[in-house]
Design a protein around this motif. Structure first.
Motif, PDB file in Angstrom:
ATOM      1  N   HIS A 257      -0.307   5.447  20.800  1.00  9.16           N
ATOM      2  CA  HIS A 257       0.119   6.855  20.959  1.00  9.16           C
ATOM      3  C   HIS A 257      -0.782   7.291  22.167  1.00  9.16           C
ATOM      4  N   GLN A 258      -1.923   7.021  22.392  1.00 15.01           N
ATOM      5  CA  GLN A 258      -2.838   7.360  23.419  1.00 15.01           C
ATOM      6  C   GLN A 258      -3.615   8.585  23.060  1.00 15.01           C
ATOM      7  N   ARG A 259      -3.354   9.287  21.643  1.00 10.41           N
ATOM      8  CA  ARG A 259      -4.443  10.422  21.186  1.00 10.41           C
ATOM      9  C   ARG A 259      -4.146  10.251  19.757  1.00 10.41           C
ATOM     10  N   PRO A 260      -5.164  10.984  19.056  1.00 14.55           N
ATOM     11  CA  PRO A 260      -5.101  11.007  17.692  1.00 14.55           C
ATOM     12  C   PRO A 260      -3.781  11.508  17.133  1.00 14.55           C
ATOM     13  N   TYR A 261      -3.591  11.267  16.006  1.00 15.59           N
ATOM     14  CA  TYR A 261      -2.373  11.666  15.148  1.00 15.59           C
ATOM     15  C   TYR A 261      -2.759  11.545  13.840  1.00 15.59           C
ATOM     16  N   TRP A 262      -2.035  12.049  13.067  1.00 14.99           N
ATOM     17  CA  TRP A 262      -2.120  11.805  11.376  1.00 14.99           C
ATOM     18  C   TRP A 262      -1.340  10.501  11.040  1.00 14.99           C
ATOM     19  N   LEU A 263      -1.954   9.707  10.572  1.00 20.19           N
ATOM     20  CA  LEU A 263      -1.289   8.260  10.261  1.00 20.19           C
ATOM     21  C   LEU A 263      -1.772   7.681   8.947  1.00 20.19           C
ATOM     22  N   ASN A 264      -1.028   6.831   8.380  1.00 19.41           N
ATOM     23  CA  ASN A 264      -1.295   6.361   7.005  1.00 19.41           C
ATOM     24  C   ASN A 264      -2.419   5.001   7.409  1.00 19.41           C
ATOM     25  N   HIS A 265      -3.028   4.814   6.301  1.00 20.70           N
ATOM     26  CA  HIS A 265      -4.219   3.750   6.129  1.00 20.70           C
ATOM     27  C   HIS A 265      -4.027   2.895   4.972  1.00 20.70           C
ATOM     28  N   CYS A 266      -4.089   1.685   5.055  1.00 27.26           N
ATOM     29  CA  CYS A 266      -4.153   0.944   3.892  1.00 27.26           C
ATOM     30  C   CYS A 266      -5.238   0.945   2.733  1.00 27.26           C
ATOM     31  N   ARG A 267      -4.764   0.928   1.568  1.00 25.70           N
ATOM     32  CA  ARG A 267      -5.980   1.393   0.689  1.00 25.70           C
ATOM     33  C   ARG A 267      -6.632  -0.093   0.335  1.00 25.70           C
ATOM     34  N   HIS A 268      -6.208  -1.109   0.740  1.00 26.58           N
ATOM     35  CA  HIS A 268      -7.037  -2.143   0.532  1.00 26.58           C
ATOM     36  C   HIS A 268      -7.841  -2.624   1.726  1.00 26.58           C
ATOM     37  N   CYS A 269      -7.368  -2.482   3.023  1.00 24.25           N
ATOM     38  CA  CYS A 269      -8.260  -3.112   4.113  1.00 24.25           C
ATOM     39  C   CYS A 269      -8.646  -1.616   5.056  1.00 24.25           C
ATOM     40  N   ALA A 270      -8.046  -0.673   4.761  1.00 28.33           N
ATOM     41  CA  ALA A 270      -8.075   0.430   5.672  1.00 28.33           C
ATOM     42  C   ALA A 270      -7.475   0.579   7.269  1.00 28.33           C
ATOM     43  N   ALA A 271      -6.757  -0.663   7.366  1.00 25.26           N
ATOM     44  CA  ALA A 271      -6.008  -0.606   8.651  1.00 25.26           C
ATOM     45  C   ALA A 271      -5.050   0.448   8.850  1.00 25.26           C
ATOM     46  N   LYS A 272      -4.786   0.761  10.012  1.00 26.37           N
ATOM     47  CA  LYS A 272      -4.027   1.927  10.314  1.00 26.37           C
ATOM     48  C   LYS A 272      -2.514   1.396  10.301  1.00 26.37           C
ATOM     49  N   ILE A 273      -1.617   2.216   9.777  1.00 33.18           N
ATOM     50  CA  ILE A 273      -0.397   1.871   9.539  1.00 33.18           C
ATOM     51  C   ILE A 273       0.329   3.122  10.269  1.00 33.18           C
ATOM     52  N   GLY A 274       1.029   2.802  11.470  1.00 34.14           N
ATOM     53  CA  GLY A 274       1.482   3.899  12.298  1.00 34.14           C
ATOM     54  C   GLY A 274       2.756   4.505  12.007  1.00 34.14           C
ATOM     55  N   ASP A 275       3.116   5.410  12.456  1.00 29.93           N
ATOM     56  CA  ASP A 275       4.623   6.215  12.209  1.00 29.93           C
ATOM     57  C   ASP A 275       5.753   5.406  12.458  1.00 29.93           C
ATOM     58  N   PHE A 276       5.481   4.330  13.633  1.00 28.36           N
ATOM     59  CA  PHE A 276       6.756   3.444  13.609  1.00 28.36           C
ATOM     60  C   PHE A 276       6.929   2.552  12.605  1.00 28.36           C
ATOM     61  N   GLU A 277       6.063   2.012  11.956  1.00 28.64           N
ATOM     62  CA  GLU A 277       6.223   1.271  10.997  1.00 28.64           C
ATOM     63  C   GLU A 277       6.885   1.890   9.718  1.00 28.64           C
ATOM     64  N   ILE A 278       6.366   3.016   9.497  1.00 29.64           N
ATOM     65  CA  ILE A 278       6.752   3.963   8.236  1.00 29.64           C
ATOM     66  C   ILE A 278       7.937   4.683   8.578  1.00 29.64           C
TER      67      ILE A 278
ATOM     68  N   THR B  35       0.805  -1.249  -0.164  1.00 28.57           N
ATOM     69  CA  THR B  35      -0.034   0.047   0.051  1.00 28.57           C
ATOM     70  C   THR B  35       0.693   1.196   0.144  1.00 28.57           C
ATOM     71  N   ASP B  36       0.413   2.305  -0.550  1.00 34.36           N
ATOM     72  CA  ASP B  36       0.994   3.483  -0.419  1.00 34.36           C
ATOM     73  C   ASP B  36       1.081   4.289   0.745  1.00 34.36           C
ATOM     74  N   VAL B  37       2.252   4.802   1.269  1.00 36.43           N
ATOM     75  CA  VAL B  37       2.299   5.442   2.417  1.00 36.43           C
ATOM     76  C   VAL B  37       3.018   6.748   2.306  1.00 36.43           C
ATOM     77  N   TYR B  38       2.633   7.752   3.219  1.00 38.05           N
ATOM     78  CA  TYR B  38       2.887   9.390   3.142  1.00 38.05           C
ATOM     79  C   TYR B  38       3.847   9.928   4.264  1.00 38.05           C
ATOM     80  N   VAL B  39       4.517  10.511   4.205  1.00 35.81           N
ATOM     81  CA  VAL B  39       5.075  11.277   5.309  1.00 35.81           C
ATOM     82  C   VAL B  39       5.229  12.662   5.210  1.00 35.81           C
ATOM     83  N   LEU B  40       5.292  13.639   6.026  1.00 35.93           N
ATOM     84  CA  LEU B  40       5.305  15.061   5.897  1.00 35.93           C
ATOM     85  C   LEU B  40       6.680  15.376   6.614  1.00 35.93           C
ATOM     86  N   GLY B  41       7.355  16.456   5.596  1.00 37.97           N
ATOM     87  CA  GLY B  41       8.577  16.841   6.447  1.00 37.97           C
ATOM     88  C   GLY B  41       8.877  18.201   6.204  1.00 37.97           C
TER      89      GLY B  41
END
Length: 166
Positions: free
Chosen positions: A85-106, A27-33
Protein backbone atom coordinates in the motif's frame (compact mmCIF):
# COMPACT_ATOMS: atom_id res chain seq x y z
CA UNK A 1 -3.04 12.47 6.59
CA UNK A 2 -5.75 11.87 3.97
CA UNK A 3 -9.10 13.63 4.36
CA UNK A 4 -12.14 11.88 5.79
CA UNK A 5 -14.25 10.31 3.03
CA UNK A 6 -16.68 8.07 4.99
CA UNK A 7 -19.10 9.35 7.66
CA UNK A 8 -21.77 7.51 9.61
CA UNK A 9 -23.75 7.75 12.84
CA UNK A 10 -22.59 4.25 13.81
CA UNK A 11 -20.19 1.54 12.67
CA UNK A 12 -19.69 -2.18 13.02
CA UNK A 13 -16.87 -4.63 13.54
CA UNK A 14 -17.05 -8.02 11.84
CA UNK A 15 -14.85 -10.82 13.18
CA UNK A 16 -13.87 -13.83 11.14
CA UNK A 17 -10.95 -16.19 10.72
CA UNK A 18 -8.38 -17.10 8.10
CA UNK A 19 -5.21 -19.11 7.79
CA UNK A 20 -2.06 -17.03 8.28
CA UNK A 21 0.06 -16.85 5.13
CA UNK A 22 3.25 -16.93 7.24
CA UNK A 23 2.80 -19.59 9.94
CA UNK A 24 -0.23 -21.51 8.58
CA UNK A 25 -2.25 -21.29 11.80
CA UNK A 26 -5.84 -20.10 11.83
CA UNK A 27 -6.14 -16.61 13.28
CA UNK A 28 -8.90 -14.12 14.04
CA UNK A 29 -9.35 -11.26 11.60
CA UNK A 30 -11.50 -8.14 11.72
CA UNK A 31 -13.00 -5.58 9.39
CA UNK A 32 -14.79 -2.31 10.05
CA UNK A 33 -17.86 -1.23 8.17
CA UNK A 34 -20.85 1.05 8.03
CA UNK A 35 -24.45 0.53 7.06
CA UNK A 36 -27.01 3.07 5.81
CA UNK A 37 -27.42 5.84 6.50
CA UNK A 38 -23.83 6.87 5.78
CA UNK A 39 -22.13 9.19 3.33
CA UNK A 40 -19.01 8.70 1.27
CA UNK A 41 -17.04 10.51 -1.38
CA UNK A 42 -13.98 10.15 -3.52
CA UNK A 43 -11.53 12.97 -4.12
CA UNK A 44 -13.50 14.69 -6.89
CA UNK A 45 -17.19 13.82 -6.40
CA UNK A 46 -19.56 15.38 -3.87
CA UNK A 47 -20.73 13.43 -0.83
CA UNK A 48 -23.09 10.57 -1.76
CA UNK A 49 -25.50 8.58 0.37
CA UNK A 50 -24.56 4.95 0.94
CA UNK A 51 -27.47 2.71 0.02
CA UNK A 52 -25.94 -0.66 1.01
CA UNK A 53 -23.73 -1.72 3.91
CA UNK A 54 -20.04 -1.25 3.18
CA UNK A 55 -16.89 -3.00 4.36
CA UNK A 56 -13.97 -0.58 4.71
CA UNK A 57 -10.49 -1.35 3.42
CA UNK A 58 -7.14 0.42 3.55
CA UNK A 59 -8.25 2.62 6.45
CA UNK A 60 -5.71 5.38 6.87
CA UNK A 61 -7.54 7.62 9.31
CA UNK A 62 -10.00 7.06 12.17
CA UNK A 63 -11.50 9.31 14.83
CA UNK A 64 -10.10 9.15 18.36
CA UNK A 65 -13.29 7.63 19.78
CA UNK A 66 -13.08 4.72 17.32
CA UNK A 67 -9.36 4.29 18.00
CA UNK A 68 -10.10 4.05 21.73
CA UNK A 69 -12.56 1.18 21.14
CA UNK A 70 -10.50 -0.91 18.72
CA UNK A 71 -8.17 -2.62 21.23
CA UNK A 72 -11.19 -4.24 22.92
CA UNK A 73 -13.16 -5.00 19.74
CA UNK A 74 -10.34 -6.07 17.43
CA UNK A 75 -7.16 -6.65 19.45
CA UNK A 76 -4.86 -7.54 16.55
CA UNK A 77 -6.19 -4.90 14.15
CA UNK A 78 -3.97 -1.82 14.25
CA UNK A 79 -2.15 0.68 12.07
CA UNK A 80 1.09 -0.62 10.59
CA UNK A 81 3.31 -0.03 7.59
CA UNK A 82 2.58 -1.73 4.28
CA UNK A 83 5.04 -2.19 1.41
CA UNK A 84 2.20 -2.95 -1.00
CA UNK A 85 0.00 0.00 0.00
CA UNK A 86 3.10 2.22 0.40
CA UNK A 87 1.76 3.91 3.52
CA UNK A 88 0.43 2.80 6.89
CA UNK A 89 -3.14 1.61 7.29
CA UNK A 90 -5.15 -0.45 9.79
CA UNK A 91 -4.61 -4.13 9.12
CA UNK A 92 -4.82 -7.48 10.86
CA UNK A 93 -1.93 -9.32 12.52
CA UNK A 94 -1.66 -13.05 13.21
CA UNK A 95 -2.20 -13.97 16.86
CA UNK A 96 0.47 -16.69 16.58
CA UNK A 97 3.36 -15.07 14.71
CA UNK A 98 2.30 -11.38 14.43
CA UNK A 99 2.59 -11.43 10.61
CA UNK A 100 0.71 -8.67 8.81
CA UNK A 101 -2.45 -9.87 7.08
CA UNK A 102 -3.53 -7.23 4.59
CA UNK A 103 -6.97 -6.22 3.45
CA UNK A 104 -6.53 -7.96 0.11
CA UNK A 105 -6.44 -11.36 1.87
CA UNK A 106 -9.37 -10.54 4.16
CA UNK A 107 -11.68 -8.49 1.90
CA UNK A 108 -10.68 -8.37 -1.76
CA UNK A 109 -9.23 -11.73 -2.87
CA UNK A 110 -11.54 -14.33 -4.40
CA UNK A 111 -10.96 -16.57 -1.35
CA UNK A 112 -11.29 -13.73 1.21
CA UNK A 113 -13.38 -14.76 4.23
CA UNK A 114 -15.11 -11.36 4.48
CA UNK A 115 -15.48 -10.51 0.79
CA UNK A 116 -18.33 -7.97 0.41
CA UNK A 117 -19.74 -9.49 -2.80
CA UNK A 118 -20.35 -12.97 -1.42
CA UNK A 119 -22.24 -14.51 1.45
CA UNK A 120 -20.22 -13.66 4.58
CA UNK A 121 -19.78 -17.29 5.61
CA UNK A 122 -16.40 -16.39 7.11
CA UNK A 123 -18.01 -14.00 9.60
CA UNK A 124 -18.43 -15.25 13.15
CA UNK A 125 -19.30 -12.09 15.12
CA UNK A 126 -20.81 -8.68 14.45
CA UNK A 127 -20.67 -5.81 16.89
CA UNK A 128 -22.46 -2.53 16.15
CA UNK A 129 -21.26 0.61 17.90
CA UNK A 130 -23.76 3.46 18.03
CA UNK A 131 -21.45 6.46 17.99
CA UNK A 132 -20.26 8.80 15.25
CA UNK A 133 -17.75 7.37 12.80
CA UNK A 134 -15.40 9.03 10.34
CA UNK A 135 -12.61 7.47 8.30
CA UNK A 136 -10.36 7.82 5.31
CA UNK A 137 -10.89 4.46 3.60
CA UNK A 138 -12.01 2.53 0.55
CA UNK A 139 -15.69 1.56 0.93
CA UNK A 140 -16.65 -1.79 -0.68
CA UNK A 141 -20.43 -2.06 -0.89
CA UNK A 142 -21.81 -5.41 0.31
CA UNK A 143 -23.64 -7.03 -2.61
CA UNK A 144 -24.77 -10.41 -1.26
CA UNK A 145 -28.12 -10.92 0.49
CA UNK A 146 -26.28 -12.83 3.23
CA UNK A 147 -24.93 -9.50 4.48
CA UNK A 148 -28.45 -8.02 4.47
CA UNK A 149 -29.71 -10.94 6.57
CA UNK A 150 -26.95 -10.45 9.13
CA UNK A 151 -27.61 -6.72 9.43
CA UNK A 152 -31.36 -7.33 9.75
CA UNK A 153 -30.70 -9.67 12.70
CA UNK A 154 -28.59 -6.98 14.37
CA UNK A 155 -31.33 -4.36 14.22
CA UNK A 156 -30.69 -0.63 14.09
CA UNK A 157 -29.64 -0.08 17.72
CA UNK A 158 -28.17 -3.43 18.82
CA UNK A 159 -24.66 -3.04 20.26
CA UNK A 160 -24.35 -6.60 21.52
CA UNK A 161 -22.18 -9.19 19.82
CA UNK A 162 -24.15 -11.61 17.68
CA UNK A 163 -23.02 -14.99 16.35
CA UNK A 164 -23.49 -15.48 12.64
CA UNK A 165 -25.81 -18.19 11.43
CA UNK A 166 -24.79 -17.92 7.75
Amino acid sequence: MPPVNVRASSFFVVAGACRCWHCGHETDVYVLGVDPPFTRRNTVDPWQDGTRPAILAYIERLTDSVLNRLPQLAPRYFCDSSKWHQRPYWLNHCRHCAAKIGDFEIIEAAWAPLHPSRNPSGASEFTRIDEPFEAAAVAHLCQDKGWDNMFARLGPQDTNKQRSEA
